[in-house]
Design a protein around this motif. Sequence first.
Motif: not given
Length: 186
Positions: A118, A122, A125, A139, A143
């Motif tokens: 993950y 992150y 992205e 975001k 995170f």
Amino acid sequence: MALHASPPPTSRFLFGAGLGMGLAMLGMVGRKLMVQAPTMLAGDWNRALEAEHEATLSLFDRLARTQDDATARRALLLMQLKHALGKHAIEEENAVYPAMRQHGMKEEADALNADHGYVKQYLYELSDLVGDNAAFQTKLAAFRADIEQHMRQEEDELFPRLKRALDEAATSDLTRRMNQEGLKLA
């Protein structure tokens, strides 16, 4: 009177090239040691990882403080965060999590390892959002919350359990292994 002939140009070139390569290698080793030094100087593996956690959270905070138009600074800080998290993940995945598995903490190690996937998502992205400050900051906040939860679980629960399971020699060995792994990406 003896005449001294100078070496042929090819010999001087090869000597210079060899010297340049040697200096470059020394520079690379020196850079790696400087990047890994804070971890190595922090002490045992668990203290070293805690120090890296703090440094990582500091990078998150610096990213969160970037201004709307600071895309170049944001991109640079994001690159630093990617490097720090990559090095940290290698240390954990290749040294700490295997030690956890060896000491009856397989499910916990596997869950932590899954979290690292993950982290990569992150980072991917965030890379696409560097120019969109509002989306980037949203975001980034999510995170940071997830990564901090991961860190707290390691520091407050799992690493103390592993530390209790290790004797002094095993602690020293794990610290050495973790630092070796860190040097690979430093």
